[in-house]
Write a protein that holds these residues in place. Sequence first.
Motif, short mmCIF file in Angstrom:
data_model
loop_
_atom_site.label_atom_id
_atom_site.label_comp_id
_atom_site.label_asym_id
_atom_site.label_seq_id
_atom_site.Cartn_x
_atom_site.Cartn_y
_atom_site.Cartn_z
N GLY A 129 0.83 -1.21 0.00
CA GLY A 129 0.00 0.00 0.00
C GLY A 129 0.86 1.26 0.00
O GLY A 129 0.58 2.22 -0.73
N VAL A 130 1.92 1.24 0.82
CA VAL A 130 2.83 2.39 0.87
C VAL A 130 3.49 2.58 -0.50
O VAL A 130 3.58 3.70 -1.01
CB VAL A 130 3.89 2.19 1.98
CG1 VAL A 130 5.00 3.22 1.87
CG2 VAL A 130 3.23 2.27 3.35
N ALA A 131 3.94 1.47 -1.10
CA ALA A 131 4.60 1.56 -2.41
C ALA A 131 3.63 2.05 -3.48
O ALA A 131 4.01 2.86 -4.34
CB ALA A 131 5.16 0.19 -2.79
N LYS A 132 2.38 1.58 -3.43
CA LYS A 132 1.39 2.04 -4.42
C LYS A 132 1.14 3.53 -4.28
O LYS A 132 1.02 4.24 -5.29
CB LYS A 132 0.08 1.26 -4.26
CG LYS A 132 0.12 -0.13 -4.85
CD LYS A 132 -1.23 -0.79 -4.74
CE LYS A 132 -1.22 -2.16 -5.41
NZ LYS A 132 -2.54 -2.80 -5.33
N ARG A 133 1.05 4.00 -3.03
CA ARG A 133 0.86 5.44 -2.83
C ARG A 133 2.07 6.22 -3.35
O ARG A 133 1.93 7.28 -3.97
CB ARG A 133 0.59 5.75 -1.36
CG ARG A 133 -0.80 5.33 -0.91
CD ARG A 133 -1.16 5.82 0.48
NE ARG A 133 -0.31 5.26 1.52
CZ ARG A 133 -0.51 4.10 2.12
NH1 ARG A 133 -1.53 3.35 1.77
NH2 ARG A 133 0.30 3.69 3.06
N ALA A 134 3.27 5.69 -3.11
CA ALA A 134 4.49 6.34 -3.60
C ALA A 134 4.50 6.35 -5.12
O ALA A 134 4.90 7.35 -5.74
CB ALA A 134 5.73 5.64 -3.05
N VAL A 135 4.09 5.25 -5.75
CA VAL A 135 4.03 5.18 -7.22
C VAL A 135 3.03 6.20 -7.75
O VAL A 135 3.29 6.89 -8.74
CB VAL A 135 3.68 3.75 -7.68
CG1 VAL A 135 3.26 3.72 -9.14
CG2 VAL A 135 4.85 2.81 -7.45
N THR A 136 1.88 6.29 -7.09
CA THR A 136 0.86 7.26 -7.53
C THR A 136 1.42 8.68 -7.44
O THR A 136 1.24 9.48 -8.38
CB THR A 136 -0.40 7.13 -6.66
OG1 THR A 136 -0.88 5.78 -6.76
CG2 THR A 136 -1.49 8.08 -7.10
N ARG A 164 3.96 13.39 -10.14
CA ARG A 164 5.10 14.28 -10.33
C ARG A 164 5.66 14.14 -11.74
O ARG A 164 6.03 15.13 -12.37
CB ARG A 164 6.20 13.97 -9.29
CG ARG A 164 5.89 14.48 -7.91
CD ARG A 164 7.10 14.42 -6.98
NE ARG A 164 7.75 13.13 -6.95
CZ ARG A 164 7.52 12.16 -6.06
NH1 ARG A 164 6.63 12.36 -5.11
NH2 ARG A 164 8.17 11.02 -6.11
N SER A 165 5.70 12.89 -12.24
CA SER A 165 6.21 12.65 -13.60
C SER A 165 5.32 13.33 -14.63
O SER A 165 5.82 13.96 -15.57
CB SER A 165 6.29 11.15 -13.86
OG SER A 165 6.63 10.91 -15.21
N ALA A 166 4.01 13.20 -14.46
CA ALA A 166 3.08 13.84 -15.41
C ALA A 166 3.23 15.36 -15.35
O ALA A 166 3.24 16.03 -16.40
CB ALA A 166 1.65 13.42 -15.08
N ARG A 167 3.38 15.88 -14.14
CA ARG A 167 3.58 17.32 -13.99
C ARG A 167 4.89 17.76 -14.65
O ARG A 167 4.95 18.76 -15.36
CB ARG A 167 3.56 17.69 -12.50
CG ARG A 167 3.40 19.14 -12.21
CD ARG A 167 3.12 19.46 -10.73
NE ARG A 167 3.90 18.68 -9.77
CZ ARG A 167 3.38 17.76 -8.95
NH1 ARG A 167 2.10 17.50 -8.99
NH2 ARG A 167 4.16 17.11 -8.10
N ALA A 168 5.94 16.96 -14.45
CA ALA A 168 7.25 17.29 -15.06
C ALA A 168 7.17 17.20 -16.58
O ALA A 168 7.75 18.04 -17.28
CB ALA A 168 8.32 16.35 -14.52
N LYS A 169 6.44 16.19 -17.09
CA LYS A 169 6.29 16.07 -18.55
C LYS A 169 5.55 17.28 -19.11
O LYS A 169 5.90 17.79 -20.18
CB LYS A 169 5.54 14.78 -18.91
CG LYS A 169 6.39 13.54 -18.77
CD LYS A 169 5.60 12.30 -19.13
CE LYS A 169 6.44 11.05 -18.95
NZ LYS A 169 5.68 9.85 -19.27
#
Length: 179
Positions: free
Chosen positions: A113-120, A125-130
């Motif tokens: 769950g923690v990893a999924k939240r981190a991925v989300t 952030r990636s979409a914002r950076a793109k």
Amino acid sequence: MSPSVASSRVAGKRLETLYERESRVRTTARTVLAAVATLAVTVSLGAGANADSPRPVPTRHQVVHAQHVVAGRAAEVASIRASLAQANQRLEQAGVNAEIAAEKYNAALWHLGVAKRAVTKAEARSARAKREVAAQRRGLALLVTDNYRSGPQIGQLTAMVHADGAATLMDSYGAVHSA
């Protein structure tokens, strides 16, 4: 009054009637008959019960053999009890192992769950950076295009200053605008 029904008195004593006498005889006969029947049943049942009860007395060899059989069965019972105790210990250990595995599973689910939240968050952030990179590319493209377009004007001025003549000036002006 008939003599069989009425009681008679003889010398101060009451005499019993025939009816009373028959009644007393019947009661006595019934009592005797019940006692005889009870005695007959008791004797017949008692004799039958006693006929089955005498058992032969076991020999010393039979007693020793029976003791050995009992000792063997006692050893089997002890072995079964030991096996049961071992099985209970294994069952208890399996229960402990199952609890540990369940806790590890729960911990893995929590980490997932923690990893999924981190991925989300990373994907956001990636979409914002793109989007920022795309906006910067558009701005850079506009800047390059503006510089390229304004460059020929400066280049035209430079071409006029350095031109060998009108023909050379027209050639460089055509090359800039055709690009």
